[in-house]
Design a protein around this motif. Structure first.
Motif, mmCIF file in Angstrom:
data_model
loop_
_atom_site.group_PDB
_atom_site.id
_atom_site.type_symbol
_atom_site.label_atom_id
_atom_site.label_comp_id
_atom_site.label_asym_id
_atom_site.label_seq_id
_atom_site.Cartn_x
_atom_site.Cartn_y
_atom_site.Cartn_z
ATOM 1 N N LEU A 154 15.662 -16.106 6.613
ATOM 2 C CA LEU A 154 15.681 -14.649 6.472
ATOM 3 C C LEU A 154 14.459 -14.161 5.688
ATOM 4 N N LEU A 155 14.108 -14.852 4.612
ATOM 5 C CA LEU A 155 12.926 -14.476 3.830
ATOM 6 C C LEU A 155 11.654 -14.612 4.656
ATOM 7 N N GLU A 156 11.564 -15.701 5.427
ATOM 8 C CA GLU A 156 10.383 -15.908 6.277
ATOM 9 C C GLU A 156 10.284 -14.826 7.349
ATOM 10 N N GLU A 157 11.418 -14.431 7.904
ATOM 11 C CA GLU A 157 11.449 -13.377 8.924
ATOM 12 C C GLU A 157 11.110 -12.012 8.309
ATOM 13 N N THR A 158 11.611 -11.769 7.101
ATOM 14 C CA THR A 158 11.423 -10.470 6.449
ATOM 15 C C THR A 158 9.997 -10.272 5.965
ATOM 16 N N PHE A 159 9.428 -11.292 5.328
ATOM 17 C CA PHE A 159 8.116 -11.141 4.695
ATOM 18 C C PHE A 159 6.965 -11.774 5.487
ATOM 19 N N LYS A 160 7.309 -12.453 6.577
ATOM 20 C CA LYS A 160 6.294 -13.070 7.448
ATOM 21 C C LYS A 160 5.250 -13.864 6.652
ATOM 22 N N GLU A 161 3.959 -13.558 6.856
ATOM 23 C CA GLU A 161 2.890 -14.324 6.202
ATOM 24 C C GLU A 161 2.692 -13.952 4.738
ATOM 25 N N ASP A 162 3.408 -12.953 4.244
ATOM 26 C CA ASP A 162 3.272 -12.545 2.845
ATOM 27 C C ASP A 162 3.985 -13.486 1.880
ATOM 28 N N ILE A 163 4.840 -14.358 2.388
ATOM 29 C CA ILE A 163 5.572 -15.257 1.495
ATOM 30 C C ILE A 163 5.338 -16.712 1.899
ATOM 31 N N GLN A 164 5.041 -17.509 0.903
ATOM 32 C CA GLN A 164 4.898 -18.950 1.095
ATOM 33 C C GLN A 164 6.062 -19.590 0.340
ATOM 34 N N ILE A 165 6.876 -20.356 1.042
ATOM 35 C CA ILE A 165 8.053 -20.956 0.422
ATOM 36 C C ILE A 165 7.817 -22.454 0.258
ATOM 37 N N GLN A 166 7.946 -22.892 -0.988
ATOM 38 C CA GLN A 166 7.811 -24.308 -1.313
ATOM 39 C C GLN A 166 9.167 -24.820 -1.761
ATOM 40 N N GLN A 167 9.553 -25.989 -1.251
ATOM 41 C CA GLN A 167 10.863 -26.544 -1.574
ATOM 42 C C GLN A 167 10.713 -27.827 -2.387
ATOM 43 N N TYR A 168 11.541 -27.939 -3.431
ATOM 44 C CA TYR A 168 11.476 -29.080 -4.338
ATOM 45 C C TYR A 168 12.877 -29.643 -4.565
ATOM 46 N N ASP A 169 13.016 -30.945 -4.381
ATOM 47 C CA ASP A 169 14.270 -31.642 -4.645
ATOM 48 C C ASP A 169 14.322 -31.987 -6.135
ATOM 49 N N LEU A 170 15.307 -31.431 -6.846
ATOM 50 C CA LEU A 170 15.419 -31.660 -8.286
ATOM 51 C C LEU A 170 15.742 -33.118 -8.634
ATOM 52 N N ASP A 171 16.163 -33.901 -7.661
ATOM 53 C CA ASP A 171 16.452 -35.308 -7.911
ATOM 54 C C ASP A 171 15.215 -36.199 -7.786
#
Length: 145
Positions: free
Chosen positions: A52-69
């Motif tokens: 949803l965030l990627e669809e809403t903000f398109k190229e304006d948002i870069q999402i990085q994912q981190y596994d806390l483990d």
């Protein structure tokens, strides 16, 4: 029976296919998502909110994912924690931890929070006051105060 089926199908087509509102932030921002693999809130956020965030903000948002483990995540996580104003150490290592870098971080997720998160991202970029709905577990970056 056939009329009821056609009516239901028409209503679904009419109301079930509402496009996502697109928002132009005017700049690119980074959202860091810290998760725990076994966390149901983290799984829901990853499955429902990230697209949803990627669809809403398109190229304006870069999402990085981190596994806390993962050991490699600790340095990035600690750097962010150290930059937050009055972060409560009681919450250290909990997820999901959603960070709009240089603005704010939110701990936890409940379905429905995505609307408040989208509004808060937009408000933070525009320098406006953030919503009260997420303030309970929201932490601001020192430089954003």
């Amino acid at each position: 029976m056939k009329k009821i089926f056609i009516l239901c199908l028409s209503l679904f087509v009419l109301f079930g296919c509402v496009p996502t509102k697109q928002i132009d932030l005017g700049k690119q921002v980074t959202l860091s998502f810290f998760y725990i693999k076994t966390c149901s809130e983290c799984k829901a956020f990853k499955k429902d909110v990230i697209p949803l965030l990627e669809e809403t903000f398109k190229e304006d948002i870069q999402i990085q994912q981190y596994d806390l483990d993962e050991e490699a995540t600790v340095a990035k996580y600690d750097e962010i924690i150290d930059s937050l104003h009055e972060f409560d150490e009681e919450f250290y290592g909990n997820g999901p931890f959603i960070v709009l870098e240089d603005y704010f971080a939110v701990l936890g997720y409940t379905p429905g929070d995505e609307d408040y998160l989208i509004d808060d991202i937009q408000k933070a970029i525009q320098g406006e006051e953030l919503s009260y709905e997420l303030e309970g577990l929201r932490f601001m970056f020192e430089e954003a105060l």
